[in-house]
Design a protein around this motif. Structure first.
Motif, PDB file in Angstrom:
ATOM      1  N   ALA A 234       0.717  -1.050   0.075  1.00  0.00           N
ATOM      2  CA  ALA A 234      -0.134  -0.184   0.106  1.00  0.00           C
ATOM      3  C   ALA A 234       0.660   1.543   0.051  1.00  0.00           C
ATOM      4  O   ALA A 234       0.232   2.453  -0.404  1.00  0.00           O
ATOM      5  CB  ALA A 234      -1.045  -0.109   1.146  1.00  0.00           C
ATOM      6  N   GLY A 235       2.009   1.243   0.298  1.00  0.00           N
ATOM      7  CA  GLY A 235       2.936   2.599   0.683  1.00  0.00           C
ATOM      8  C   GLY A 235       3.644   2.889  -0.455  1.00  0.00           C
ATOM      9  O   GLY A 235       4.562   3.723  -0.207  1.00  0.00           O
ATOM     10  N   HIS A 236       3.630   2.274  -1.531  1.00  0.00           N
ATOM     11  CA  HIS A 236       4.504   2.733  -2.593  1.00  0.00           C
ATOM     12  C   HIS A 236       4.226   4.092  -3.418  1.00  0.00           C
ATOM     13  O   HIS A 236       3.014   4.425  -3.301  1.00  0.00           O
ATOM     14  CB  HIS A 236       4.762   1.603  -3.655  1.00  0.00           C
ATOM     15  N   GLU A 237       5.517   4.556  -4.051  1.00  0.00           N
ATOM     16  CA  GLU A 237       5.128   5.772  -4.814  1.00  0.00           C
ATOM     17  C   GLU A 237       4.130   5.631  -5.660  1.00  0.00           C
ATOM     18  O   GLU A 237       3.408   6.522  -6.238  1.00  0.00           O
ATOM     19  CB  GLU A 237       6.592   5.832  -5.563  1.00  0.00           C
ATOM     20  N   GLU A 238       4.115   4.470  -6.472  1.00  0.00           N
ATOM     21  CA  GLU A 238       3.039   4.275  -7.395  1.00  0.00           C
ATOM     22  C   GLU A 238       1.418   3.642  -6.813  1.00  0.00           C
ATOM     23  O   GLU A 238       0.780   3.641  -7.416  1.00  0.00           O
ATOM     24  CB  GLU A 238       3.364   2.919  -8.221  1.00  0.00           C
ATOM     25  N   SER A 239       1.409   3.412  -5.475  1.00  0.00           N
ATOM     26  CA  SER A 239       0.298   3.000  -4.893  1.00  0.00           C
ATOM     27  C   SER A 239      -0.663   3.967  -5.193  1.00  0.00           C
ATOM     28  O   SER A 239      -0.648   5.091  -4.942  1.00  0.00           O
ATOM     29  CB  SER A 239       0.392   2.781  -3.439  1.00  0.00           C
ATOM     30  N   PRO A 240      -1.939   3.609  -5.582  1.00  0.00           N
ATOM     31  CA  PRO A 240      -3.192   4.570  -6.007  1.00  0.00           C
ATOM     32  C   PRO A 240      -3.560   5.254  -4.835  1.00  0.00           C
ATOM     33  O   PRO A 240      -4.258   6.404  -5.001  1.00  0.00           O
ATOM     34  CB  PRO A 240      -4.263   3.528  -6.632  1.00  0.00           C
ATOM     35  N   VAL A 276      -0.470   4.030   5.880  1.00  0.00           N
ATOM     36  CA  VAL A 276       0.724   3.369   5.873  1.00  0.00           C
ATOM     37  C   VAL A 276       1.831   4.115   5.695  1.00  0.00           C
ATOM     38  O   VAL A 276       1.646   4.992   4.729  1.00  0.00           O
ATOM     39  CB  VAL A 276       0.688   1.814   5.267  1.00  0.00           C
ATOM     40  N   GLU A 277       3.195   4.000   6.184  1.00  0.00           N
ATOM     41  CA  GLU A 277       4.128   4.515   6.143  1.00  0.00           C
ATOM     42  C   GLU A 277       4.674   4.530   4.282  1.00  0.00           C
ATOM     43  O   GLU A 277       4.586   3.418   3.801  1.00  0.00           O
ATOM     44  CB  GLU A 277       5.340   4.139   6.765  1.00  0.00           C
ATOM     45  N   TYR A 278       4.963   5.684   3.613  1.00  0.00           N
ATOM     46  CA  TYR A 278       5.402   5.789   2.360  1.00  0.00           C
ATOM     47  C   TYR A 278       6.864   4.979   2.415  1.00  0.00           C
ATOM     48  O   TYR A 278       7.707   5.087   3.274  1.00  0.00           O
ATOM     49  CB  TYR A 278       5.752   7.286   2.050  1.00  0.00           C
ATOM     50  N   LYS A 279       6.923   4.029   1.220  1.00  0.00           N
ATOM     51  CA  LYS A 279       8.116   3.353   1.241  1.00  0.00           C
ATOM     52  C   LYS A 279       8.646   3.287   0.061  1.00  0.00           C
ATOM     53  O   LYS A 279       9.483   2.407  -0.458  1.00  0.00           O
ATOM     54  CB  LYS A 279       8.056   1.925   1.992  1.00  0.00           C
ATOM     55  N   GLY A 280       8.575   4.293  -0.739  1.00  0.00           N
ATOM     56  CA  GLY A 280       9.474   4.370  -2.193  1.00  0.00           C
ATOM     57  C   GLY A 280       8.931   3.521  -3.327  1.00  0.00           C
ATOM     58  O   GLY A 280       7.632   3.193  -3.313  1.00  0.00           O
TER      59      GLY A 280
END
Ligand SMILES: NC(=O)C1=CN([C@@H]2O[C@H](COP(=O)(O)OP(=O)(O)OC[C@H]3O[C@@H](n4cnc5c(N)ncnc54)[C@H](OP(=O)(O)O)[C@@H]3O)[C@@H](O)[C@H]2O)C=CC1
Ligand SMILES: Nc1nc2c(ncn2[C@@H]2O[C@H](COP(=O)(O)O)[C@@H](O)[C@H]2O)c(=O)[nH]1
Length: 327
Positions: A234-240, A276-280
């Protein structure tokens, strides 16, 4: 059911290593006639996957399942993936419109390679009828049916024609089914997976409750061919999901498919929202998962995923809340 346990209660026992480097270990898996780099699929939820992520995953030999929450976009999605020479993997529900949708796919000679029936309580006549409808009209689509939590359900859905079943009722990070209804596999998802996988004659997808990369290996040990994961994706750069900043830190929105945020109303809500924490970048997580799983395979004493299937394990503790807060 006796001797229930969850991911955090199990440790797999190492066997003698047969490789000189973890890079020799092969994490690939075959499902529905295609081979994918990892036995992992991001959850078919609106804050986890969109068309762009689906395209990236398919182009890079990862499995994906597109969500069903923008139903009007699905025909174009299938056409677009096929125009690019990629496999199409979509989700459907069980309401009347979905029967027409399958009919439309047939009429337009569009055959998605994978169709997932995505329902909270998959052990139902509604799902059995939908499996039969898809198999009658699109016999070449690989049908994944769920979600279920018992061997009887696995057998019935397989008997109706499902090519794979998805196991997990309520273990998800944004799930409140266990709290609202008293039912589910939350807190004993890994034992439920084992119970279901023993009854299965076709692949089983473990869905929900994965909190660490080691849980992927544990799922494979207890019978999963593939593992569906929401919160870790859930925390990715690309996550919607929406990106928000709090006290200088970035977070991404993650909400349940049965939450009011997905439904747009407070009716039969069985999901919540969290940040959730952003994780790149997504690829970093996929690469780390692959490396961790390669390491798991080496600890299993083999060089391929199936080596994990036979390792010994111990139950080291018991905690029914699976590390989650209740709300
Ligand atoms: N894996 C899990 O533990 C769970 C996952 N979810 C996710 O939430 C989303 C929404 O799921 P869902 O509500 O099934 O989808 P839908 O809202 O599309 O409902 C599907 C159909 O099944 C009926 N239905 C839903 N739940 C039940 C039930 N417990 N008993 C009898 N009929 C039922 C609905 O009618 P009606 O609404 O009138 O009852 C509707 O006709 C899905 O993406 C699902 O994966 C939701 C909860 C648990
Ligand atoms: N009970 C609910 N379960 C839900 C909902 N939305 C999705 N899900 C399930 O959770 C998993 C992901 O779990 P995670 O632990 O990896 O985050 C997902 O694949 C669904 O099966 C919901 O609203 N309620």
């Amino acid at each position: 059911m006796e001797n229930v346990f969850d991911y955090e209660d199990i440790q797999l026992i190492p066997a003698k290593c047969v490789v000189n480097s973890r890079s020799e270990c092969d994490t690939s898996v075959t499902l529905g006639g295609r081979t994918f780099k990892l036995p992992v699929v991001p959850a078919n939820m609106q804050t986890i996957i969109d068309e762009k992520i689906a395209l990236y995953l398919a182009e890079n030999d990862y499995f994906y399942i597109m969500h069903r929450f923008e139903p009007e976009k699905r025909i174009e999605f299938v056409k677009d993936m096929h125009a690019r020479g990629l496999f199409a993997s979509i989700s459907v529900g069980v309401k009347e419109d979905e029967y027409d949708f399958i009919q439309q796919l047939k009429e337009e000679q569009l055959v998605p390679e994978y169709i997932t029936i995505d329902i909270a309580h998959g052990h139902s006549n509604a799902v059995i009828e939908m499996i039969k409808h898809i198999k009658k009209n699109l016999p070449n689509s690989f049908v994944i049916a769920g979600n279920v939590g018992t061997p009887e359900a696995v057998r019935e859905l397989e008997h109706a024609g499902a090519d794979a079943t998805k196991v997990g009722i309520g273990p998800g990070k944004v799930c409140i089914t266990k709290i609202k209804t008293g039912f589910g596999t939350g807190g004993w998802q890994l034992a439920a997976l084992r119970w279901c996988a023993k009854a299965a004659s076709k692949p089983v997808i473990a869905d929900g409750g994965i909190r660490t990369h080691g849980d992927i290996a544990k799922s494979v040990r207890f019978g999963a061919t593939m593992v569906m994961i929401g919160s870790l994706f859930a925390g990715h750069e690309e996550s919607p999901g929406e990106t928000v900043e709090r006290d200088g830190f970035l977070y991404k929105e993650y909400f349940g498919s049965a939450s009011e945020f997905q439904k747009g109303e407070k009716k039969n809500v069985e999901g919540k929202k969290m940040f959730v924490e952003y994780k790149g970048p997504l690829q970093e997580t996929l690469t780390e998962m692959e490396q961790d799983l390669q390491s798991s395979i080496s600890y299993a004493g083999g060089d391929k995923l199936s080596s994990i299937r036979n390792v010994d394990y111990v139950v080291v503790k018991n905690s029914i809340f699976n590390g989650d807060k209740v709300y």
